[in-house]
Scaffold this active site. Structure first.
Site, PDB file in Angstrom:
ATOM      1  N   GLY A  46       0.832  -1.196   0.000  1.00 39.39           N
ATOM      2  CA  GLY A  46       0.000   0.000   0.000  1.00 39.39           C
ATOM      3  C   GLY A  46       0.865   1.243   0.000  1.00 39.39           C
ATOM      4  O   GLY A  46       2.036   1.202   0.394  1.00 39.39           O
ATOM      5  N   GLN A  51       2.916   9.831   1.401  1.00 39.84           N
ATOM      6  CA  GLN A  51       4.219   9.163   1.255  1.00 39.84           C
ATOM      7  C   GLN A  51       4.958   9.598  -0.009  1.00 39.84           C
ATOM      8  O   GLN A  51       6.160   9.363  -0.120  1.00 39.84           O
ATOM      9  CB  GLN A  51       4.048   7.639   1.251  1.00 39.84           C
ATOM     10  CG  GLN A  51       3.582   7.096   2.605  1.00 39.84           C
ATOM     11  CD  GLN A  51       3.479   5.587   2.580  1.00 39.84           C
ATOM     12  OE1 GLN A  51       2.477   5.051   2.135  1.00 39.84           O
ATOM     13  NE2 GLN A  51       4.522   4.906   3.018  1.00 39.84           N
ATOM     14  N   CYS A  89       6.605  -0.529   6.720  1.00 35.85           N
ATOM     15  CA  CYS A  89       6.129   0.675   6.021  1.00 35.85           C
ATOM     16  C   CYS A  89       7.226   1.137   5.076  1.00 35.85           C
ATOM     17  O   CYS A  89       8.398   1.175   5.462  1.00 35.85           O
ATOM     18  CB  CYS A  89       5.807   1.765   7.040  1.00 35.85           C
ATOM     19  SG  CYS A  89       5.244   3.307   6.302  1.00 35.85           S
ATOM     20  N   LEU A  90       6.846   1.504   3.864  1.00 33.53           N
ATOM     21  CA  LEU A  90       7.833   1.968   2.884  1.00 33.53           C
ATOM     22  C   LEU A  90       8.536   3.238   3.362  1.00 33.53           C
ATOM     23  O   LEU A  90       9.626   3.549   2.889  1.00 33.53           O
ATOM     24  CB  LEU A  90       7.146   2.231   1.538  1.00 33.53           C
ATOM     25  CG  LEU A  90       6.548   0.986   0.867  1.00 33.53           C
ATOM     26  CD1 LEU A  90       5.739   1.383  -0.367  1.00 33.53           C
ATOM     27  CD2 LEU A  90       7.649   0.002   0.493  1.00 33.53           C
ATOM     28  N   HIS A 131      -3.667   0.548   7.911  1.00 37.58           N
ATOM     29  CA  HIS A 131      -2.349   1.189   7.831  1.00 37.58           C
ATOM     30  C   HIS A 131      -2.420   2.449   6.953  1.00 37.58           C
ATOM     31  O   HIS A 131      -1.890   3.507   7.320  1.00 37.58           O
ATOM     32  CB  HIS A 131      -1.350   0.161   7.259  1.00 37.58           C
ATOM     33  CG  HIS A 131       0.056   0.650   7.106  1.00 37.58           C
ATOM     34  ND1 HIS A 131       1.103   0.152   7.856  1.00 37.58           N
ATOM     35  CD2 HIS A 131       0.613   1.571   6.277  1.00 37.58           C
ATOM     36  CE1 HIS A 131       2.219   0.758   7.497  1.00 37.58           C
ATOM     37  NE2 HIS A 131       1.953   1.621   6.535  1.00 37.58           N
ATOM     38  N   GLU A 132      -3.070   2.336   5.792  1.00 37.46           N
ATOM     39  CA  GLU A 132      -3.094   3.475   4.848  1.00 37.46           C
ATOM     40  C   GLU A 132      -3.967   4.609   5.376  1.00 37.46           C
ATOM     41  O   GLU A 132      -3.638   5.791   5.208  1.00 37.46           O
ATOM     42  CB  GLU A 132      -3.558   3.016   3.469  1.00 37.46           C
ATOM     43  CG  GLU A 132      -2.676   1.951   2.809  1.00 37.46           C
ATOM     44  CD  GLU A 132      -1.190   2.269   2.851  1.00 37.46           C
ATOM     45  OE1 GLU A 132      -0.813   3.444   2.721  1.00 37.46           O
ATOM     46  OE2 GLU A 132      -0.402   1.316   3.032  1.00 37.46           O
ATOM     47  N   HIS A 135      -2.066   6.590   7.709  1.00 35.79           N
ATOM     48  CA  HIS A 135      -1.194   7.551   7.013  1.00 35.79           C
ATOM     49  C   HIS A 135      -1.964   8.835   6.717  1.00 35.79           C
ATOM     50  O   HIS A 135      -1.430   9.943   6.866  1.00 35.79           O
ATOM     51  CB  HIS A 135      -0.714   6.979   5.678  1.00 35.79           C
ATOM     52  CG  HIS A 135       0.564   6.201   5.760  1.00 35.79           C
ATOM     53  ND1 HIS A 135       1.741   6.735   6.240  1.00 35.79           N
ATOM     54  CD2 HIS A 135       0.856   4.927   5.395  1.00 35.79           C
ATOM     55  CE1 HIS A 135       2.705   5.816   6.174  1.00 35.79           C
ATOM     56  NE2 HIS A 135       2.200   4.712   5.673  1.00 35.79           N
TER      57      HIS A 135
HETATM   58 ZN   LIG Z   1       3.158   2.924   5.496  1.00 36.41          ZN
END
Ligand SMILES: [Zn+2]
Length: 158
Positions: A46, A51, A89-90, A131-132, A135
């Site tokens: 995701g 991000q 997480c990226l 999670h998203e 964000h």
């Molecule tokens: Zn993330």
């Protein structure tokens, strides 16, 4: 349209609630294309707009070979049952910590044209939705950790 650079923890855009999308125009669709192209890589489940440096409420997902997006999402259902699994997480590369999430979740929003869209699922999809949307509220998964896990995460990030 392009694969975009991913902002890292500490960047203010990741720690600020994103604004609702109000204009469903070509600019939004270009952003969604970039999100979907950037999330289309192994290990990317995701990606939320903050991000890639854009403070708007939209994310893309890449779950079990299916890529899509959701605009202005909110969670409308979360199962009382939870599971605690390693999450990453990226924007916090190379680290994974056990994170408690609802096993099943439903998110409501709209698509790139402003048409109603509902995403739901268990396990990985449920975790991705939670999670998203975190964000988009300016939260990272490590903000949800508690106790020794939280201390270990902050030690790793120090
Ligand atoms: Zn993330």
């Amino acid at each position: 349209m392009s694969v975009r650079a991913i902002r890292q923890i500490g960047d203010p855009v990741l720690h600020t609630p994103a604004d609702p999308v109000r204009e469903f125009d070509d600019k939004l669709r270009a952003l969604i294309t970039d999100l979907e192209e950037t999330v289309d890589a192994p290990g990317h489940a995701g990606l939320a707009a903050p991000q890639i440096g854009v403070g708007l409420r939209v994310f893309a997902y890449n779950i079990e070979g299916r890529i899509g997006h959701l605009v202005n999402p909110h969670l409308v259902e979360r199962s009382p049952e939870t599971e605690t699994l390693d999450e990453g997480c990226l924007s916090i590369p190379g680290l994974w910590f056990p994170t408690m999430r609802a096993v099943y979740a439903v998110a409501e929003g709209v698509d790139q044209y402003g048409e109603p869209l509902i995403l739901s699922g268990d396990s990985l999809m449920a975790r991705c939705l939670q999670h998203e949307i975190d964000h988009l509220d300016g939260r990272l998964y490590i903000d949800r950790l508690t106790g020794e896990t939280k201390r270990a995460a902050y030690r790793a990030l120090a």
